[in-house]
Design a protein around this motif. Structure first.
Motif, PDB file in Angstrom:
ATOM      1  N   LEU A 125       0.788  -1.832  -0.113  1.00 45.82           N
ATOM      2  CA  LEU A 125      -0.344   0.532  -0.467  1.00 45.82           C
ATOM      3  C   LEU A 125       0.531   1.172  -0.183  1.00 45.82           C
ATOM      4  O   LEU A 125       0.593   2.617  -1.040  1.00 45.82           O
ATOM      5  CB  LEU A 125      -0.670   0.307   1.172  1.00 45.82           C
ATOM      6  N   PRO A 126       2.169   1.613   0.456  1.00 43.14           N
ATOM      7  CA  PRO A 126       2.810   2.590   0.416  1.00 43.14           C
ATOM      8  C   PRO A 126       3.299   2.838  -0.077  1.00 43.14           C
ATOM      9  O   PRO A 126       3.417   4.296  -1.199  1.00 43.14           O
ATOM     10  CB  PRO A 126       4.216   2.312   1.564  1.00 43.14           C
ATOM     11  N   LEU A 135      -7.484   4.549  -4.671  1.00 43.47           N
ATOM     12  CA  LEU A 135      -7.323   2.944  -3.597  1.00 43.47           C
ATOM     13  C   LEU A 135      -8.770   3.255  -3.397  1.00 43.47           C
ATOM     14  O   LEU A 135      -9.810   3.558  -2.281  1.00 43.47           O
ATOM     15  CB  LEU A 135      -6.095   2.747  -2.760  1.00 43.47           C
ATOM     16  N   ILE A 136      -9.312   2.157  -4.223  1.00 43.79           N
ATOM     17  CA  ILE A 136     -10.640   1.038  -2.919  1.00 43.79           C
ATOM     18  C   ILE A 136     -10.694  -0.034  -3.043  1.00 43.79           C
ATOM     19  O   ILE A 136     -10.492  -0.718  -3.532  1.00 43.79           O
ATOM     20  CB  ILE A 136     -11.554   0.877  -5.016  1.00 43.79           C
ATOM     21  N   ALA A 137     -10.692   0.157  -1.485  1.00 41.34           N
ATOM     22  CA  ALA A 137     -11.312  -1.314  -0.597  1.00 41.34           C
ATOM     23  C   ALA A 137     -12.922  -1.939  -0.661  1.00 41.34           C
ATOM     24  O   ALA A 137     -13.543  -0.978  -0.609  1.00 41.34           O
ATOM     25  CB  ALA A 137     -10.569  -0.833   0.173  1.00 41.34           C
ATOM     26  N   LYS A 148      -8.627   1.678   6.370  1.00 36.81           N
ATOM     27  CA  LYS A 148      -8.666   2.593   6.890  1.00 36.81           C
ATOM     28  C   LYS A 148      -7.552   4.285   4.950  1.00 36.81           C
ATOM     29  O   LYS A 148      -8.141   4.695   5.819  1.00 36.81           O
ATOM     30  CB  LYS A 148      -8.459   2.909   8.033  1.00 36.81           C
ATOM     31  N   GLN A 149      -6.943   2.966   5.088  1.00 34.84           N
ATOM     32  CA  GLN A 149      -6.375   3.640   4.438  1.00 34.84           C
ATOM     33  C   GLN A 149      -6.846   3.593   3.472  1.00 34.84           C
ATOM     34  O   GLN A 149      -5.560   4.826   1.800  1.00 34.84           O
ATOM     35  CB  GLN A 149      -4.786   3.023   3.865  1.00 34.84           C
ATOM     36  N   ALA A 150      -7.931   3.535   2.378  1.00 34.56           N
ATOM     37  CA  ALA A 150      -8.608   3.895   1.426  1.00 34.56           C
ATOM     38  C   ALA A 150      -9.214   5.073   0.791  1.00 34.56           C
ATOM     39  O   ALA A 150      -9.454   5.742   1.901  1.00 34.56           O
ATOM     40  CB  ALA A 150     -10.037   2.240   0.734  1.00 34.56           C
TER      41      ALA A 150
END
Length: 339
Positions: A125-126, A135-137, A148-150
């Motif tokens: 991801l980084p 980014l779609i999760a 949370k990162q999406a």
């Protein structure tokens, strides 16, 4: 060494409870159906925004997932690609060993993980985020690291897996698959993707053949077209039909303009008519006038529909001035796998 052979009474197969098997299978279906129904109210603003992101994307949708989510991801990417959304699948384990180079800044990443904590995905991801790639999760846990990162999260959580142990991915993979199909079809509608577009990406499939194959691709031409003059005898017409194997012959004037058609059916009717002199009659006296015809630029499936509608087995192909330019029958359509 003597192999032990279980007697029918002690065989596990003999101990199977048919009713229990049926109950188990029906429970799986009901559980997965409930999981799918639970998705419907979740289709909202995030889903719309995901569609907007993908529609605005100048690159491709890169689908990633591990294990069973990876299998679903592969199918999802294939469905996207065949319905107008350029997409491909990247294995997240391979991505960290060079395949990340396949993902470009103009792409979008769609990451699948039921737990949202899949190490192989979180590890890359980084790199994806540094490139500014959206980014779609798609997860079953909106509080997970991946969610949370999406940029956008699509909730595919399920109340329970259909597996009685609660371990094997069953309901969760079905929910992810259905959410992917919902995305693909929503994008298809938004793009105005047509059946002709679909056929172009499936030229070898039955739909491709139906929508891409034209009459001039399969019709008989030149010497392969049965034709006789109107003054030809019944014997001459039958010989022409026999040589060309289409069960008919066109009756044409000197410039090959269509006057009529003589078929096996016309022959049977003539044989049943005591008033017809079969030895002396010309084919013009026995032919069918105004027969059904088709032009060479039509789709082959249209010929099949015309034959079915009028209960005929062959067609003559004519140009706009009614010159006979070809012929085909039901066997040509069957060989081309149009019907």
């Amino acid at each position: 060494m003597n192999a032990h052979i279980a007697s029918p009474a002690s065989s596990p197969i003999a101990l199977i409870d048919a009713d229990a098997i049926i109950r188990s299978a029906r429970t799986v279906i009901a559980t997965e159906a409930d999981a799918i129904r639970a998705l419907e109210p979740r289709i909202g603003a995030d889903f719309v925004e995901a569609c907007r992101l993908i529609l605005a994307c100048s690159g491709r949708v890169v689908v990633i997932g591990m294990g069973k989510s990876g299998h679903i991801g592969r199918k999802m990417a294939a469905t996207f690609a065949s319905t107008g959304t350029p997409a491909f699948f990247v294995h997240p384990g391979e991505a960290s060993h060079g395949d990340l180079g396949m993902i470009q800044p103009q792409d979008i990443v769609l990451a699948l993980s039921n737990s949202g904590e899949t190490d192989e995905i979180l590890f890359i991801l980084p790199v994806i985020k540094r490139q500014g790639i959206p980014l779609i999760a798609m997860t079953g846990n909106d509080q997970s690291s991946l969610a949370k990162q999406a940029d956008l999260h699509l909730d595919t959580s399920v109340a329970l897996e259909a597996c009685p142990l609660g371990l094997a991915p069953t309901s969760s993979t079905t929910a992810a698959l259905v959410m992917g199909d919902a995305l693909a079809v929503a994008l298809l509608d938004a793009r105005g993707f047509t059946s002709e577009d679909f056929a172009r990406s499936h030229p070898a499939g039955s739909l491709g053949r139906r929508l891409l194959l034209h009459i001039n691709d399969i019709m008989h031409t030149g010497e392969g077209v049965p034709m006789v003059a109107p003054d030809a005898s019944l014997t001459q017409a039958l010989m022409e039909m026999t040589r060309k194997h289409l069960g008919m012959t066109a009756v044409v004037d000197a410039e090959r303009r269509l006057l009529g058609v003589f078929t096996d059916g016309d022959l049977r009717r003539a044989l049943d008519d005591d008033g017809v002199d079969l030895r002396g009659a010309s084919v013009a006296e026995l032919m069918t006038r105004g027969p059904k015809t088709i032009s060479s630029d039509k789709l082959a499936i249209e010929a099949a529909q015309l034959m079915e509608r009028h209960q005929i087995h062959a067609l003559l192909v004519v140009d706009h001035e009614q010159h006979v330019v070809g012929a085909l029958n039901i066997h040509d359509l069957l060989r081309a796998r149009v019907v």
